[in-house]
Design an enzyme around this catalytic site. Structure first.
Site: not given
Ligand code: ITT
Length: 204
Positions: A10-11, A13, A68, A153-154, A176, A181-182
């Site tokens: 649901g993210n 980004g 995750d 994001f994040g 990016k 990592h992704r």
């Molecule tokens: P979903 O579970 O719905 O996929 P979420 O945001 O809750 O969404 P996670 O539990 O995997 O997902 O948490 C991942 C968090 O880690 C995310 O909210 C960011 O704060 C951080 N994060 C992960 N990948 C990132 C990236 O590429 N750039 C910046 N922050 C990242």
């Protein structure tokens, strides 16, 4: 690929980054289906990725891909880790999480601000798939003292990338994805999927 794969996230980004890389996949975010949010009760990225993939597959009847991911900071003994999305509280925004991180690292010297982004992808053909495909990517960097850039994001505005000498929020989406990592986990996932026998309905 003919079959649809549900993206169990649901993210927004993450979804943007997946769609930019997996152009040939029929990926549909789980928001296009009725998928209730599942509690991420695992203690590791891999456990939580599997919980999310199985949940999306169960509620759609389709193969599902989950991510995750999070930030692992050495000076915080690995935190925020699997709690990255809720570091400053259950409903915390990206900005609140990032502010909390900067506060917690206020007294940490530059040389000790090492960290890494981790991404684990889990692909399940069925809800109870006994051989899910798991791929992982790790991106090393350090935590800045102030935000830089507006992309991503994040935690991207405070994640300094030594190889490009800038924050990850200062990279273009393409830059990016090429090193993150992704991006690394996606390359690994594609490599693994190319080598396994998938059900006809998946046919990637
Ligand atoms: P979903 O579970 O719905 O996929 P979420 O945001 O809750 O969404 P996670 O539990 O995997 O997902 O948490 C991942 C968090 O880690 C995310 O909210 C960011 O704060 C951080 N994060 C992960 N990948 C990132 C990236 O590429 N750039 C910046 N922050 C990242």
């Amino acid at each position: 690929m003919d079959g649809t794969v549900v993206l169990a996230s649901g993210n927004p980004g993450k979804i943007r980054e997946f769609q930019a890389v997996l152009k040939d996949f029929h990926l549909k975010p789980q928001s296009e289906f009725t998928v209730p949010e599942v509690e991420e009760t695992g203690l590791s990225f891999v456990e939580n990725a599997l919980i999310k993939a199985r949940n999306a597959s169960r509620h759609t009847g389709l193969p599902a891909l989950a991510d995750d991911s999070g930030l692992v900071v050495d000076a915080l003994s690995g935190a925020p880790g699997i709690y990255s999305a809720r570091y400053a509280g259950i409903q915390a925004t990206d900005q609140e999480n990032l502010d909390q991180l900067l506060i917690d690292l206020e007294n940490v010297a530059d040389a000790k601000r090492t960290a890494r982004f981790v991404c684990v992808l889990a692909f399940c053909q069925y809800p109870a798939d006994p051989i899910p495909v798991i791929a992982q990517g790790i991106w090393e960097g350090t935590i800045l003292r102030e935000q830089r850039g507006v992309g991503g994001f994040g935690y991207d505005p405070v994640f300094y990338v030594p190889e490009t000498q800038c924050a990850s929020a200062e990279l273009s989406a393409e830059q990016k994805n090429a090193i993150s990592h992704r991006g690394q986990a996606l390359i690994e996932l594609c490599r693994l999927l190319a080598n396994i026998q998938l059900a006809d309905s998946v046919n990637i």
